[in-house]
Design a protein around this motif. Structure first.
Motif, PDB file in Angstrom:
ATOM      1  N   PRO A 433       0.846  -1.201   0.000  1.00  0.00           N
ATOM      2  CA  PRO A 433       0.000   0.000   0.000  1.00  0.00           C
ATOM      3  C   PRO A 433       0.872   1.239   0.000  1.00  0.00           C
ATOM      4  O   PRO A 433       2.040   1.187   0.416  1.00  0.00           O
ATOM      5  CB  PRO A 433      -0.794  -0.124   1.302  1.00  0.00           C
ATOM      6  CG  PRO A 433       0.078  -0.944   2.188  1.00  0.00           C
ATOM      7  CD  PRO A 433       0.819  -1.894   1.300  1.00  0.00           C
ATOM      8  N   PRO A 434       0.359   2.377  -0.447  1.00  0.00           N
ATOM      9  CA  PRO A 434       1.193   3.581  -0.530  1.00  0.00           C
ATOM     10  C   PRO A 434       1.451   4.196   0.842  1.00  0.00           C
ATOM     11  O   PRO A 434       0.511   4.603   1.528  1.00  0.00           O
ATOM     12  CB  PRO A 434       0.350   4.523  -1.403  1.00  0.00           C
ATOM     13  CG  PRO A 434      -1.062   4.063  -1.207  1.00  0.00           C
ATOM     14  CD  PRO A 434      -0.984   2.587  -0.988  1.00  0.00           C
ATOM     15  N   SER A 455      -2.441  -4.341  -8.536  1.00  0.00           N
ATOM     16  CA  SER A 455      -3.112  -5.632  -8.405  1.00  0.00           C
ATOM     17  C   SER A 455      -4.392  -5.650  -9.241  1.00  0.00           C
ATOM     18  O   SER A 455      -4.868  -4.591  -9.666  1.00  0.00           O
ATOM     19  CB  SER A 455      -3.428  -5.924  -6.941  1.00  0.00           C
ATOM     20  OG  SER A 455      -4.373  -4.999  -6.444  1.00  0.00           O
ATOM     21  N   PRO A 456      -4.986  -6.807  -9.483  1.00  0.00           N
ATOM     22  CA  PRO A 456      -6.160  -6.887 -10.361  1.00  0.00           C
ATOM     23  C   PRO A 456      -7.289  -5.935 -10.013  1.00  0.00           C
ATOM     24  O   PRO A 456      -7.931  -5.382 -10.907  1.00  0.00           O
ATOM     25  CB  PRO A 456      -6.590  -8.353 -10.220  1.00  0.00           C
ATOM     26  CG  PRO A 456      -5.321  -9.087  -9.932  1.00  0.00           C
ATOM     27  CD  PRO A 456      -4.521  -8.153  -9.072  1.00  0.00           C
ATOM     28  N   PHE A 457      -7.532  -5.719  -8.728  1.00  0.00           N
ATOM     29  CA  PHE A 457      -8.640  -4.845  -8.332  1.00  0.00           C
ATOM     30  C   PHE A 457      -8.172  -3.595  -7.595  1.00  0.00           C
ATOM     31  O   PHE A 457      -8.957  -2.928  -6.919  1.00  0.00           O
ATOM     32  CB  PHE A 457      -9.643  -5.640  -7.494  1.00  0.00           C
ATOM     33  CG  PHE A 457     -10.261  -6.785  -8.255  1.00  0.00           C
ATOM     34  CD1 PHE A 457     -11.305  -6.568  -9.133  1.00  0.00           C
ATOM     35  CD2 PHE A 457      -9.762  -8.066  -8.140  1.00  0.00           C
ATOM     36  CE1 PHE A 457     -11.853  -7.617  -9.863  1.00  0.00           C
ATOM     37  CE2 PHE A 457     -10.299  -9.119  -8.855  1.00  0.00           C
ATOM     38  CZ  PHE A 457     -11.354  -8.889  -9.724  1.00  0.00           C
ATOM     39  N   GLY A 458      -6.903  -3.271  -7.722  1.00  0.00           N
ATOM     40  CA  GLY A 458      -6.383  -2.028  -7.179  1.00  0.00           C
ATOM     41  C   GLY A 458      -6.369  -1.991  -5.669  1.00  0.00           C
ATOM     42  O   GLY A 458      -6.378  -3.030  -4.994  1.00  0.00           O
ATOM     43  N   LEU A 459      -6.328  -0.790  -5.132  1.00  0.00           N
ATOM     44  CA  LEU A 459      -6.285  -0.603  -3.685  1.00  0.00           C
ATOM     45  C   LEU A 459      -7.592  -1.049  -3.057  1.00  0.00           C
ATOM     46  O   LEU A 459      -8.676  -0.783  -3.606  1.00  0.00           O
ATOM     47  CB  LEU A 459      -6.015   0.863  -3.346  1.00  0.00           C
ATOM     48  CG  LEU A 459      -4.637   1.397  -3.741  1.00  0.00           C
ATOM     49  CD1 LEU A 459      -4.552   2.894  -3.500  1.00  0.00           C
ATOM     50  CD2 LEU A 459      -3.546   0.681  -2.968  1.00  0.00           C
ATOM     51  N   PRO A 460      -7.554  -1.731  -1.924  1.00  0.00           N
ATOM     52  CA  PRO A 460      -8.785  -2.225  -1.290  1.00  0.00           C
ATOM     53  C   PRO A 460      -9.707  -1.090  -0.894  1.00  0.00           C
ATOM     54  O   PRO A 460      -9.269  -0.031  -0.457  1.00  0.00           O
ATOM     55  CB  PRO A 460      -8.266  -2.990  -0.062  1.00  0.00           C
ATOM     56  CG  PRO A 460      -6.903  -2.448   0.195  1.00  0.00           C
ATOM     57  CD  PRO A 460      -6.354  -2.074  -1.136  1.00  0.00           C
ATOM     58  N   GLN A 462     -11.539   0.751  -2.799  1.00  0.00           N
ATOM     59  CA  GLN A 462     -11.734   1.825  -3.764  1.00  0.00           C
ATOM     60  C   GLN A 462     -12.569   1.407  -4.963  1.00  0.00           C
ATOM     61  O   GLN A 462     -13.211   2.234  -5.586  1.00  0.00           O
ATOM     62  CB  GLN A 462     -10.373   2.361  -4.236  1.00  0.00           C
ATOM     63  CG  GLN A 462      -9.574   3.052  -3.143  1.00  0.00           C
ATOM     64  CD  GLN A 462      -8.390   3.817  -3.693  1.00  0.00           C
ATOM     65  OE1 GLN A 462      -8.173   3.889  -4.899  1.00  0.00           O
ATOM     66  NE2 GLN A 462      -7.605   4.421  -2.801  1.00  0.00           N
ATOM     67  N   SER A 463     -12.531   0.130  -5.294  1.00  0.00           N
ATOM     68  CA  SER A 463     -13.291  -0.310  -6.459  1.00  0.00           C
ATOM     69  C   SER A 463     -13.566  -1.803  -6.382  1.00  0.00           C
ATOM     70  O   SER A 463     -12.736  -2.570  -5.876  1.00  0.00           O
ATOM     71  CB  SER A 463     -12.518   0.007  -7.747  1.00  0.00           C
ATOM     72  OG  SER A 463     -13.171  -0.532  -8.875  1.00  0.00           O
ATOM     73  N   LEU A 464     -14.728  -2.200  -6.883  1.00  0.00           N
ATOM     74  CA  LEU A 464     -15.043  -3.621  -7.016  1.00  0.00           C
ATOM     75  C   LEU A 464     -14.897  -4.075  -8.458  1.00  0.00           C
ATOM     76  O   LEU A 464     -15.119  -5.232  -8.780  1.00  0.00           O
ATOM     77  CB  LEU A 464     -16.466  -3.901  -6.522  1.00  0.00           C
ATOM     78  CG  LEU A 464     -16.678  -3.821  -5.003  1.00  0.00           C
ATOM     79  CD1 LEU A 464     -18.153  -4.006  -4.672  1.00  0.00           C
ATOM     80  CD2 LEU A 464     -15.843  -4.864  -4.280  1.00  0.00           C
ATOM     81  N   GLU A 465     -14.538  -3.131  -9.334  1.00  0.00           N
ATOM     82  CA  GLU A 465     -14.351  -3.456 -10.745  1.00  0.00           C
ATOM     83  C   GLU A 465     -12.888  -3.798 -10.998  1.00  0.00           C
ATOM     84  O   GLU A 465     -11.987  -3.332 -10.303  1.00  0.00           O
ATOM     85  CB  GLU A 465     -14.759  -2.250 -11.616  1.00  0.00           C
ATOM     86  CG  GLU A 465     -16.211  -1.811 -11.444  1.00  0.00           C
ATOM     87  CD  GLU A 465     -17.194  -2.816 -12.022  1.00  0.00           C
ATOM     88  OE1 GLU A 465     -16.781  -3.590 -12.920  1.00  0.00           O
ATOM     89  OE2 GLU A 465     -18.354  -2.838 -11.586  1.00  0.00           O
ATOM     90  N   ARG A 466     -12.638  -4.596 -12.026  1.00  0.00           N
ATOM     91  CA  ARG A 466     -11.270  -4.928 -12.392  1.00  0.00           C
ATOM     92  C   ARG A 466     -10.533  -3.682 -12.856  1.00  0.00           C
ATOM     93  O   ARG A 466     -11.067  -2.871 -13.626  1.00  0.00           O
ATOM     94  CB  ARG A 466     -11.248  -5.985 -13.498  1.00  0.00           C
ATOM     95  CG  ARG A 466      -9.843  -6.353 -13.965  1.00  0.00           C
ATOM     96  CD  ARG A 466      -9.854  -7.486 -14.957  1.00  0.00           C
ATOM     97  NE  ARG A 466     -10.216  -8.741 -14.323  1.00  0.00           N
ATOM     98  CZ  ARG A 466      -9.377  -9.495 -13.623  1.00  0.00           C
ATOM     99  NH1 ARG A 466      -8.120  -9.107 -13.461  1.00  0.00           N
ATOM    100  NH2 ARG A 466      -9.784 -10.633 -13.105  1.00  0.00           N
ATOM    101  N   GLU A 467      -9.298  -3.514 -12.385  1.00  0.00           N
ATOM    102  CA  GLU A 467      -8.481  -2.378 -12.783  1.00  0.00           C
ATOM    103  C   GLU A 467      -7.226  -2.793 -13.532  1.00  0.00           C
ATOM    104  O   GLU A 467      -6.663  -2.004 -14.293  1.00  0.00           O
ATOM    105  CB  GLU A 467      -8.085  -1.560 -11.546  1.00  0.00           C
ATOM    106  CG  GLU A 467      -9.266  -0.896 -10.847  1.00  0.00           C
ATOM    107  CD  GLU A 467      -8.842   0.091  -9.776  1.00  0.00           C
ATOM    108  OE1 GLU A 467      -7.618   0.304  -9.621  1.00  0.00           O
ATOM    109  OE2 GLU A 467      -9.723   0.657  -9.113  1.00  0.00           O
TER     110      GLU A 467
END
Length: 825
Positions: A433-434, A455-460, A462-467
C-alpha cells in the motif's frame, strides 16, 4: 476500609460477592451465545429478539476534540501490565435502557483462559464521542495478619471515551442477568500517547493471537441491525438446510432475489474488509456474529458465504444482475476461502500448527484494509510459520525506540522474502500500500517494491471493478497457479557469508553512513542485519548454483541508497571512503576487511521535501537502501507496442500483426494468438485446453464480439455461448490494461518475439530474464546517470510467448556469456 494508591487515588475494598468471586478467579465461563445450525431435522431455538429495546445513551455532551480525549485517557490512569498479563473489562448486568457500568482488572492470560470473550469489531475513523463508566480494580498483597489471600480494591468510576460503534457493541453484548467479561483492545490496551503506553501497546499486540485463541468465544460485531441485515441473518439459518438452499438457488422470483441481495449487502459490512480481523478469526476457538440483537454462528455464516460463491455464476445468469458478479471479489469471500488454510487446530480449537509463511499471508489477503500501511505486515506476522523474531531483524522490531519507517520495513520485507524463498517473484507480486510521510505526502518506494494499486482490483476499498490484469507470478510461494519457470535452474540464492566482491557505491546527498543497514556495523559481520542482497554461494572463486554448472563469479549485493540521492553508481577501486559522521575510515577494496561500503555525502543543501523526509527517517533511525542488485541477462528490446488494452479490448491491428487474417477461409487461429491472450494458462494455472483455440476462433468470427475494425471486445462476452464466454473471461483477466509488444532479440533464435507487458511500458524498454524470477520482467534504464554501473527501474512483469518455461536458458554457454548484474532502483 480505604487505601491510598501510589498515584494518590483513593480505593475502597470490594464487598460485592460476585465481584470478589470474579477477582479470585472463581467466575463462570461465558454463556454460549448461539449454537451452530445442525442437520435439517434439528432446528435450535433462536435467541429472543430485543431489537426494539431502547439503548441508553449518555445525556452528557459528546466529545470530539482530540485534546479532550487524551485528557480523559490520561486522567483515567492505567495500571501497568507485565509478562502475560492482560486487562479484562467486566460489564455489570443491566437492562438495555440502563447505562454501562464496568470494571477493569489485570489478570494473567493463563489464569483466565477460556473464561472470557474477545471482541472483534471495526474501530471506525470517527473520534470517540460516547462515554463508558469504568472503575479500575486493584489487587494488593494482604497485610500481616489478614485472613484473606489478597485485598481487592476499586477506585471511583471514571469516564472513558469510546467510539459509537464500540459503545453500541458493549450495550448489545451485555447480559441482563450476569456479568459479561470481555477483552476489548480499545479499552484493555493503554491508548495514551506516552512512550510507556506505546511500548505496552506493542507488547500487547504481539500477544493478540494468544489472546483471541484463549477466549471462550470471539464476538464479531458488524454494527447495528436494519431490515436487510435481519432478513440476511434469518436467510443464513435457512440455507443451512441444503434442500432449502437448492430451492432458493432454483427460484427466479423477485422476493428470492431480494433475499440474496440482502445477504450480499450484509457481507459488505466494513468489518469484513479489516486486515486485523484475519488474525482474530483465524485464532478464534469459536465465534458468534452479531448485528444488533441478531446473532448467527460464525461457522454458519462462513458456510453460507462459501455456498453463495459456489452458485455466483448461476445466480448472475438467473437474475441478470451484476451485483452477483461481485460475490467472488468480496472481502468476505476471500476471508472464508483463505482462513481455513492459515492454521491447524485441535478439536477444542487450540492452534497446534501455523501453515503459511509471512510472504503468503501478506500476498493472499490483498483486499483487506488497514489504517497504517505497515499493518499489511504486522497484522498477520504472528500467524506466519516463519514469523520474524524480535531479535532476528532490526527493521522488523516494533518497539518505539527501534521502530523503522514504513519504507524501510517494506524494503526489509522484500529482502526477507527473497532470502526465505530463494525467489525474486516478490518484486513482481503486487502487495505494498502507498506509505505517506509526516506531511501526508506519498513516499516514493523503490520500483521493486510493487505497489498494491497494480493488483487486479487495485487498492482495497476503492473499487469492485477490475483495474488491472491478473498477476503473472503466483499469488504466493506455495501457490502453483499460473506458475512459470522462465529462469530454468538459475535460482536466486542469498549467502550469509562475507560478500566476496568489493563494491563501493557513492551517492549524494545523505546525512548518515549506513554500512549493511546499521550505523557503524561492518558488513563482514557473519550475521548481517539486514542484508539486502541477491548473491550466490562461493566456493574456490566460483559461483555455485544448485542443479546447474558453476558460473563465473560476479559482484552482486544490494546496496543501501536513497531514492533522494543522485543516480550515479561507481565502482571505487582506489580511494578511501571516509564517513563524515563517524570520523573513521571505511574499508575499500584494498583494505584487509574486504568489506562492501556505501558513502553518503551530505555537502549539498537539501530541498524542503528532502528535509521533511530526512526528519521522518531520523525518527525511525537509519534509512535502508533503495537499490537491489540482481543477476540475469537481457532477452531483448521492445521495438513497438500496442495501445493500452483498456476494458479488455484487444486491438484488431495487432491481431493482424500476430497472424490473424479476417478474410481467410481457414478455420484455425495461429497458436501465438490464442495462447498469448490467455498467457498460455487456465485460471487455475494449468496448461490451456485445446478447445480454447476453437473458442478463440468463434470469438474472432462472431460479429457480436468482434467489431468492424477487428477489435476483440471481451465485455460483449455475455452475448455468446457459455464456452466462448469462459474463454473470453480468461482473456479479459489477462490483457486488462496491458499492452502487446514486439521485441527484438539478439540472444534467441527468433529475431522477433511477442508478448504482454504493463500499461506503462515504452519502446526501448528491455525485457530481461532474472535468475530466480519465474517470469520475464520489463526494465527501464534511468536517464541522466553517470558512472560505470547503469541503474534500472522495474516496470513490471511480462509474458513473452515461447520463453516462459526456461526456453531462453537452455544454452548454458550463451547464458554464461550474456549474464550480468542489474542495479534496480
Amino acid at each position: 476500609m480505604e487505601r491510598r494508591s501510589s498515584s494518590h487515588e483513593v480505593y475502597a475494598v470490594a464487598h460485592d460477592p460476585d465481584l470478589e468471586q470474579f477477582l479470585r478467579g472463581a467466575f463462570q465461563e461465558p454463556e454460549e451465545r448461539v449454537k451452530r445450525e445442525g442437520v435439517p431435522d434439528y432446528r435450535p431455538e433462536q435467541r429472543i429478539d430485543r431489537r426494539g429495546s431502547y439503548i441508553w445513551r449518555s445525556s452528557k455532551p459528546k466529545i470530539y476534540a482530540r485534546a479532550t480525549i487524551q485528557l480523559k485517557l490520561k486522567k483515567f490512569g492505567y495500571f501497568p501490565v507485565s509478562g502475560d498479563q492482560i486487562r479484562l473489562l467486566r460489564i455489570r448486568p443491566g437492562k438495555p435502557d440502563e447505562p454501562l457500568d464496568c470494571e477493569l482488572i489485570i489478570k494473567s492470560l493463563t489464569e483466565v483462559q477460556g473464561r472470557y470473550e474477545a471482541l472483534s469489531y471495526c474501530w471506525g475513523r470517527d473520534d470517540p464521542s460516547e462515554m463508558v463508566r469504568i472503575r479500575k480494580l486493584f489487587q494488593q498483597q494482604p497485610t500481616h495478619g489478614a485472613t484473606s489471600s489478597a485485598l481487592y480494591s476499586y477506585g471511583p468510576p471514571r469516564d472513558f471515551p469510546v467510539r459509537t460503534n464500540l459503545y453500541d457493541a458493549l450495550h448489545h453484548l451485555r447480559s441482563e442477568h450476569r456479568a459479561t467479561v470481555l477483552w476489548v483492545d480499545a479499552i484493555c490496551i493503554d491508548q495514551n500517547e506516552t512512550a510507556e503506553a506505546k511500548r505496552e501497546k506493542e507488547q500487547q499486540l504481539s500477544m493478540m493471537k494468544e489472546i483471541y485463541n484463549s477466549a471462550k468465544n470471539v464476538c464479531i460485531w458488524l454494527g447495528n441491525a436494519n431490515d436487510k441485515s435481519r432478513d440476511a441473518f434469518r436467510f443464513v439459518q435457512e440455507v443451512m438446510n441444503f434442500r432449502t438452499f437448492d430451492a432458493y438457488v432454483e427460484a427466479k422470483d423477485d422476493a428470492t432475489k431480494e433475499r440474496w441481495c440482502n445477504l450480499i449487502e450484509t457481507l459488505r459490512a466494513s468489518w469484513f474488509s479489516r486486515r486485523w480481523i484475519i488474525q482474530e478469526v483465524a485464532s478464534a476457538r469459536r465465534a458468534s456474529v452479531h448485528c444488533g440483537e441478531d446473532v448467527v454462528h460464525w461457522d454458519d455464516l462462513a458456510d453460507a458465504i462459501s455456498l453463495l460463491n459456489e452458485k455466483a455464476d448461476i445466480l448472475k445468469r438467473q437474475f441478470d444482475d451484476k451485483v452477483f458478479a461481485e460475490i467472488p471479489i468480496l472481502s468476505a469471500t476471500h476471508l472464508v476461502k483463505a482462513i481455513v488454510n492459515v492454521c491447524r487446530k485441535s478439536q477444542d480449537g487450540e492452534i497446534v500448527e501455523r501453515l503459511l509463511d509471512l510472504e503468503t499471508l501478506v500476498s493472499t489477503f490483498q483486499q483487506f484494509q488497514a489504517t497504517f500501511p505497515e499493518d499489511i505486515i504486522h497484522s498477520v506476522r504472528s500467524l506466519a510459520k516463519d514469523a520474524p523474531r524480535q531479535d532476528e531483524d532490526e527493521v522488523f522490531r516494533t518497539t518505539v525506540e527501534q521502530k523503522k519507517s514504513t519504507r524501510d520495513l517494506f524494503i526489509a520485507y522484500v529482502n526477507r522474502c527473497i532470502k526465505m524463498s530463494r525467489s525474486l517473484d516478490i518484486i513482481c507480486r503486487h502487495w505494498a500500500p502507498p506509505p505517506t510521510d509526516t506531511a501526508g505526502e506519498e513516499i516514493k518506494l523503490p520500483s521493486w517494491v510493487s505497489e498494491l494499486s497494480k493488483s487486479p482490483f487495485g487498492l482495497p476499498g476503492q473499487s469492485l471493478e477490475r483495474e488491472n490484469g491478473e498477476n503473472f507470478v503466483a499469488m504466493s510461494p506455495n501457490d502453483n497457479r499460473k506458475r512459470y519457470n522462465s529462469f530454468g535452474k538459475y535460482a536466486a540464492t542469498q549467502s550469509s557469508k562475507e560478500i566476496p566482491s568489493n563494491l563501493a557505491v557513492r551517492t549524494t546527498p545523505l546525512s548518515k553512513i549506513v554500512t549493511n543497514g546499521s550505523r557503524g556495523r561492518s558488513i563482514s559481520n557473519p550475521h548481517p542485519t539486514p542484508l539486502h542482497t541477491i548473491s550466490e554461494s562461493f566456493q574456490n572463486g566460483k559461483v555455485i548454483h544448485e542443479d546447474h554448472p558453476p558460473l563465473e563469479a560476479s559482484s552482486g549485493i544490494a546496496g543501501f541508497m536513497s531514492e533522494k540521492s543522485s543516480t550515479s553508481l561507481a565502482i571505487n577501486t582506489s580511494e578511501k571512503v571516509v564517513s563524515t559522521d563517524l570520523h573513521r575510515e571505511i574499508p575499500t577494496p584494498s583494505s584487509p576487511s574486504n568489506a562492501t561500503t556505501i558513502r553518503r555525502n551530505s555537502t549539498r543543501r537539501s530541498t524542503n521535501a528532502e528535509r521533511r523526509y530526512t526528519q521522518r527517517d531520523d525518527e525511525h533511525n537509519e534509512k535502508l537502501s533503495g537499490i537491489l542488485f540482481v543477476h540475469g541477462f537481457i532477452l531483448g528490446t521492445i521495438k513497438r507496442h500496442s495501445d493500452v488494452m483498456r476494458d479488455g479490448i484487444v486491438p484488431g491491428d495487432w491481431l493482424k500483426i500476430l497472424g490473424w487474417d479476417r478474410t481467410s477461409k481457414e478455420n484455425r487461429v495461429p497458436d501465438i494468438i490464442w495462447r498469448m491472450l490467455v498467457a498460455d494458462r487456465t485460471t487455475e494455472g494449468g496448461k490451456p485446453p485445446s478447445w480454447y483455440q476453437r473458442a478463440c476462433l468463434h470469438s474472432l468470427r462472431d460479429a457480436r464480439v468482434t467489431d468492424s475494425r477487428g477489435n476483440l471486445r471481451c465485455a460483449r462476452a455475455h452475448k455468446t455461448s457459455e464456452m466462448t464466454l469462459k474463454f473470453l473471461r480468461r482473456v479479459e483477466s489477462v490483457v486488462w490494461n496491458r499492452r502487446i509488444f514486439q521485441m527484438e532479440s539478439k540472444v534467441c533464435e527468433a529475431d522477433c518475439l511477442f508478448g504482454l507487458a504493463p500499461e506503462t511500458t515504452e519502446a526501448r524498454d528491455i525485457i530481461c530474464i532474472l535468475f530466480g524470477c519465474s517470469v520475464p520482467v520489463v526494465l527501464r534504464r534511468v536517464d541522466g546517470q553517470t558512472g560505470a554501473q547503469e541503474l534500472y527501474e522495474l516496470v513490471g512483469e511480462a509474458y513473452v510467448h515461447g520463453k516462459m518455461d526456461g526456453e531462453a536458458v537452455q544454452n548454458k554457454e550463451l547464458v554464461k556469456e550474456v549474464r550480468r548484474t542489474f542495479f534496480l532502483r
